[in-house]
Structure formats: structure tokens, C-alpha cells
Design an enzyme around this catalytic site. Structure first.
Site, PDB file in Angstrom:
ATOM      1  N   ILE A 156       0.794  13.401   8.706  1.00  0.00           N
ATOM      2  CA  ILE A 156       1.006  14.618   9.515  1.00  0.00           C
ATOM      3  C   ILE A 156       2.496  14.758   9.828  1.00  0.00           C
ATOM      4  CG2 ILE A 156       0.420  15.803  11.671  1.00  0.00           C
ATOM      5  CD1 ILE A 156      -2.004  13.969  11.948  1.00  0.00           C
ATOM      6  N   ALA A 191      13.892  19.529  -4.011  1.00  0.00           N
ATOM      7  CA  ALA A 191      15.039  18.805  -3.448  1.00  0.00           C
ATOM      8  C   ALA A 191      16.369  19.352  -3.938  1.00  0.00           C
ATOM      9  CB  ALA A 191      14.932  17.328  -3.808  1.00  0.00           C
ATOM     10  N   GLY A 203      -6.422  -0.666   3.196  1.00  0.00           N
ATOM     11  CA  GLY A 203      -4.971  -0.611   3.420  1.00  0.00           C
ATOM     12  C   GLY A 203      -4.589   0.194   4.653  1.00  0.00           C
ATOM     13  N   ASP A 233      -0.080  -0.720  18.043  1.00  0.00           N
ATOM     14  CA  ASP A 233       0.412   0.237  17.040  1.00  0.00           C
ATOM     15  C   ASP A 233       0.464   1.651  17.640  1.00  0.00           C
ATOM     16  OD1 ASP A 233       0.909   0.920  14.063  1.00  0.00           O
ATOM     17  OD2 ASP A 233      -0.761   2.233  14.607  1.00  0.00           O
ATOM     18  N   LYS A 258       7.023   1.871  12.353  1.00  0.00           N
ATOM     19  CA  LYS A 258       6.946   2.317  13.764  1.00  0.00           C
ATOM     20  C   LYS A 258       7.354   1.229  14.731  1.00  0.00           C
ATOM     21  CE  LYS A 258       3.095   1.158  11.751  1.00  0.00           C
ATOM     22  NZ  LYS A 258       1.821   1.575  11.240  1.00  0.00           N
ATOM     23  N   LYS A 270       3.766   4.208  18.376  1.00  0.00           N
ATOM     24  CA  LYS A 270       3.858   5.612  17.953  1.00  0.00           C
ATOM     25  C   LYS A 270       4.036   6.531  19.152  1.00  0.00           C
ATOM     26  CE  LYS A 270       1.080   4.633  13.873  1.00  0.00           C
ATOM     27  NZ  LYS A 270      -0.287   4.432  13.400  1.00  0.00           N
ATOM     28  N   THR A 295       0.833  -1.209   0.000  1.00  0.00           N
ATOM     29  CA  THR A 295       0.000   0.000   0.000  1.00  0.00           C
ATOM     30  C   THR A 295       0.867   1.258   0.000  1.00  0.00           C
ATOM     31  OG1 THR A 295      -1.660  -1.199   1.263  1.00  0.00           O
ATOM     32  CG2 THR A 295      -1.821   1.194   1.289  1.00  0.00           C
ATOM     33  N   GLU A 316       9.614   9.976   9.502  1.00  0.00           N
ATOM     34  CA  GLU A 316       8.419  10.832   9.635  1.00  0.00           C
ATOM     35  C   GLU A 316       7.122  10.035   9.466  1.00  0.00           C
ATOM     36  OE1 GLU A 316       8.125  14.575  10.153  1.00  0.00           O
ATOM     37  OE2 GLU A 316       6.327  13.480  10.704  1.00  0.00           O
ATOM     38  N   GLY A 331       0.809   8.970  10.114  1.00  0.00           N
ATOM     39  CA  GLY A 331       0.692   9.002   8.653  1.00  0.00           C
ATOM     40  C   GLY A 331       1.235  10.259   8.019  1.00  0.00           C
TER      41      GLY A 331
HETATM   42  N1  HSE Z   1      -2.359   0.665  10.935  1.00  0.00           N
HETATM   43  C1  HSE Z   1      -1.913   2.004  11.085  1.00  0.00           C
HETATM   44  C2  HSE Z   1      -3.103   2.880  11.427  1.00  0.00           C
HETATM   45  C3  HSE Z   1      -1.263   2.466   9.803  1.00  0.00           C
HETATM   46  O1  HSE Z   1      -4.228   2.456  11.197  1.00  0.00           O
HETATM   47  O2  HSE Z   1      -2.920   3.973  11.936  1.00  0.00           O
HETATM   48  C4  HSE Z   1      -0.557   3.779   9.913  1.00  0.00           C
HETATM   49  O3  HSE Z   1       0.503   3.725  10.826  1.00  0.00           O
END
Ligand code: HSE
Length: 442
Positions: A136, A35, A187, A201, A105, A205, A15, A129, A134
Site C-alpha cells: 500500500i 522511470a 514469507g 512489528d 521498518k 510501523k 522473499t 515506502e 507492504g
Molecule cells: N511481518 C510483516 C507482516 C511483514 O506480517 O506484516 C511486512 O512488513
């Protein structure tokens, strides 16, 4: 003399990988102008082709290690995820003297201390980053934009899948499994979706954000983690009746006693901006002593939003390499990977969840007869907990019990757990007492 062309090795064409390839191709001219050099994917490592990316003009290897061992490659973009093959791949790339850009992450949270050290020893950079929130640019905001500030706390919706599920359940009454399936199709979800719904997750982060905010090493095992899988629609509805929305938040707060690091469903007053961040969108609030409250909002997952963050890192590296080339490698300054020079990063005490103070939402099922409320409120009163709001719902026809919903004031979690234990053991209270933490984020 400026670097004229930066050659990218792309590992992973799922993805996010296909998104990176497509955006780099579509916006090639614009990106080159930003760049200061051409940025081209010259070698892709992927187990299979992706119909969403036309890679017919690029060398593709089924062995991803062929990419990191390709002498032509300047920067490896790692988008395969996980902490096994991806870790070996990244370490190999760094040892080969290549810069790495990653959206991984789990790798940064669990192995970041080691990976960054290998990068330092090889005079190369690891940029990440896309690993948090995502599209941001929250890493850049914390490392650069807020560099003047003592960060007091941050709180964020940092899992897009979880927020998508909560929103669809709350707004449309859809079933949990049905929405999760859609998040997978779009995705958004991790390869193992329990990472999304059990808060893992978000914990990955949060530890990255907390390290950047408070100059602490990455210690993901110290995060208190609770997911959304046990949330019930009726609690979302009762919270709404009381003026709150439930969001899955990652919270890091510096207190005199230690650092709070926690991920859990949270009631937020519905008039807060962050309470209205819906769907796959993420948002992070950061409170700095100089700037005060700041809020960063944008898509937290998905192909091109995540690609946007990956390519921002690629462009940073291209600029760095151009500058290094212009100055013959001298006088280059760069932003420290974790926002602080390594010597400034120190272990700090992390508060156990029992020592954390929050307000609480509670729901219990009580017999519908006189004296019940008084029994419950006496227990709270003895524990020094006051009740800010209390609602006793109508009994359902034929039922001898009623749901009782409360919002309490702030108290230490250990104190609340002891009070709940007493309440749950009252003969007039049936089943478990549901508790969800409440944050005003004021
Ligand atoms: N699975 C993660 C989410 C993907 O849904 O935030 C992005 O890190």
C-alpha cells in the site's frame, strides 16, 4: 541529458529481494518507460542463492558490503532486515554517496533519526515506502496526497501475519501455532515471529506513520504495545455475537492533552470497512481535517506486493536523478523524508495508556447466583462507567459459574483498571477479567 541507466545494488535475496529482482526483470520495459531510464540490478549481495530468482546474468557477492562499495552502483536496495548489519550497510552506502531504498521498518523506527541525518549530510535520499503496510502506498499518501491536511488520527491493520492469524482463527477455527507456521512458510512473518504476534512489528510501523502524520521524531519506545498472542477464540466469538470483529490495530491520535500511540487488539463494529479486511491484507484509515476519512487497503506482506513498494521508490529516485541530470543538478525539489522539513519536526507529549480514553469489552467468570450482577454494576456505577451491552451466557453443564460479557462506554484506562481490580477481588468473581479496547472508528 537524462540518466540513461540506473544501476541497482540489491542487498538480500530472500522473499522480498527475489520479488524485487523478478518484478524489475519482468517489467523492465514498462518500468523504464515510467522511470525515464533503464533500471537494472547489476550487483547482488546475498549469503545464498534463491531458487525463486534466476540471477545467473548478474554479479553476485557473498559479502554484501561489496555491493555498497561498488562504484558503479547508484542506488542500494537494502532487504536484509534488522538493525545491526543492515544499519552498518545503510550508513556505509549513504557515506559512499549512494541513495538507499529499504523495506526495513525496524531500522527506520529505531534508527531513522540518525540514518536520515547521515543521508542529509551526504546529499542522498533514504526511501522506505515498503517499510509500512507492504504494497500500500501509504507513505506517499501521507507525505504527498494528504499534504494539505491536519491529520487528526490514523488507525491501521499494519501487520499482515497477525491479521492472517486472526482471520484464520476466527473464520476457520484454526489453531494459532498452525496458522503462524503457514504465515512463515508464505514469507509473511518476520525472522523472529514474536515481532509479529507481540505487536513489535506493528509498533515499528505505527511510529513511522505517526511521525509522518504529526511531525514528531521517531520514538518507538513511547508506543504502548500489546500483541495477539493472548487472544482467545471465545472472545473473537463473543465479540461477533455483539456485532464486532477483533482486529490488531495501530492507532495514533492527536488530542489536546497529547498524542495517543498504541498497538493492541481492538473490537471494531463489524459494519466498518476496516473490520472486514482479512488475511494478509492491511488497511490504514487516515482522518484529515480537510479530506475527512480516507482508507487505504492492500496486501501487507509477501514477495511481490512488497517488491511493488520497493520499486515505486526506485522509480521515484530514477525520476529524481533524471531531473537532476536534465537541470544540471539545479532547482531540484524533493519530498522531505519525514513529510516535513526537518526544522518542523518537534517532540510532542505522548499520553500514557492510563490516560487514554476508550470503550471496553470485558469478560469475566462469575458465580451463577442472585446479586452477582448487582455487585459488579455497582462498582462500575461508582466509577462513572456505564454498560452499553451485557450478556450472561448459560452455565456449562455441571459448572457453578457463567461467563459474563460486557461492552462499556468510553472511560480513561486508569479508571477502568481500578474498577476491574475491585471486580476481580469480589468473592463471586473467579480468575482474571479479560479486557479488550473498543474503537468505533466513526
Ligand atoms: N511481518 C510483516 C507482516 C511483514 O506480517 O506484516 C511486512 O512488513
Amino acid at each position: 541529458m537524462a540518466v540513461k541507466k540506473m544501476k541497482i545494488g540489491l542487498c538480500g535475496l530472500g522473499t522480498v529481494g527475489s520479488g524485487v529482482f523478478n518484478v524489475l526483470t519482468r517489467n523492465a520495459e514498462l518500468i523504464a518507460a515510467r522511470a525515464g531510464c533503464e533500471v537494472t540490478v547489476t550487483h547482488i549481495g546475498a549469503r545464498r542463492d534463491n531458487p525463486n530468482a534466476d540471477t545467473s546474468n548478474v554479479k553476485v557477492s557473498r559479502d554484501i558490503f561489496a555491493v555498497v562499495n561498488d562504484d558503479e552502483i547508484d542506488v542500494v536496495v537494502e532487504l536484509i532486515g534488522g538493525t545491526t548489519v543492515a544499519k552498518d550497510l545503510v550508513l556505509q552506502a549513504l557515506s559512499n554517496g549512494k541513495h538507499v531504498v529499504t523495506a526495513n521498518k525496524a531500522l527506520i523506527a529505531e534508527c531513522g533519526n540518525e540514518v536520515f541525518e547521515v543521508a542529509r549530510n551526504n546529499n542522498v535520499t533514504v526511501a522506505y515506502e515498503a517499510a509500512v503496510a507492504g504494497g500500500i502506498p501509504i507513505i506517499k499518501a501521507l507525505r504527498e496526497g494528504l499534504a494539505a491536511n491536519r491529520i487528526e488520527w490514523l488507525a491501521g491493520i499494519i501487520n499482515g501475519t497477525g491479521n492472517f492469524i486472526l482471520t484464520e482463527m476466527g473464520d476457520k477455527g484454526r489453531a494459532f501455532d498452525d496458522v503462524l507456521k503457514e504465515a512463515q512458510e508464505l514469507g509473511y512473518a518476520e525472522a523472529d515471529p514474536t515481532f509479529d504476534v507481540e505487536g513489535i512489528d506493528a509498533a515499528h510501523k505505527l511510529v513511522i506513520l505517526a511521525s509522518l502524520a504529526f511531525a514528531m521524531p521517531l520514538e518507538v519506545e513511547k508506543i504502548f504495545t500489546e500483541g495477539i498472542s493472548k487472544l482467545e477464540t471465545r472472545d473473537v466469538d463473543y465479540a461477533a455475537e455483539l456485532g464486532y470483529r477483533i482486529k490488531h490495530l495501530g492507532i495514533a491520535r492527536k488530542t489536546d492533552a497529547g498524542v495517543e500511540l498504541r498497538v493492541h487488539p481492538t473490537l471494531i463494529p463489524k459494519d466498518r470497512l476496516i473490520a472486514n479486511v482479512d488475511g494478509v491484507m492491511n488497511a490504514v484509515m487516515v482522518w484529515g481535517d480537510a479530506v475527512g476519512p480516507t482508507l487505504y487497503n492492500g496486501p501487507g506482506a509477501g514477495s511481490e506486493p512488497t517488491a511493488s513498494a520497493v520499486i515505486a521508490d526506485v522509480v521515484d529516485l530514477a525520476r529524481l536523478l533524471s531531473a537532476a541530470d536534465d537541470s544540471e543538478g539545479k532547482g531540484i525539489t524533493c519530498v522531505p523524508t519525514m513529510g516535513f522539513v526537518p526544522e518542523a519536526i518537534k517532540e510532542q507529549p505522548v499520553l500514557p495508556i492510563e490516560a487514554v480514553e476508550t470503550a471496553f469489552y470485558l469478560r469475566l467468570t462469575a458465580e451463577d447466583k442472585p446479586g452477582v450482577m448487582s455487585d459488579i454494576t455497582q462498582i462500575f456505577s461508582a466509577a462513572g462507567i456505564s454498560i452499553e451491552a451485557l450478556v450472561q451466557k448459560e452455565p456449562t453443564t455441571g459448572e457453578a459459574t457463567v461467563p459474563v460479557i460486557m461492552i462499556t462506554n468510553k472511560t480513561r484506562e486508569g479508571n477502568m483498571l481500578a474498577a476491574i481490580e475491585q471486580i476481580a477481588s469480589l468473592p463471586v468473581v473467579q480468575g482474571e477479567v479479560v479486557r479488550i479496547r473498543v474503537e468505533s472508528l466513526g
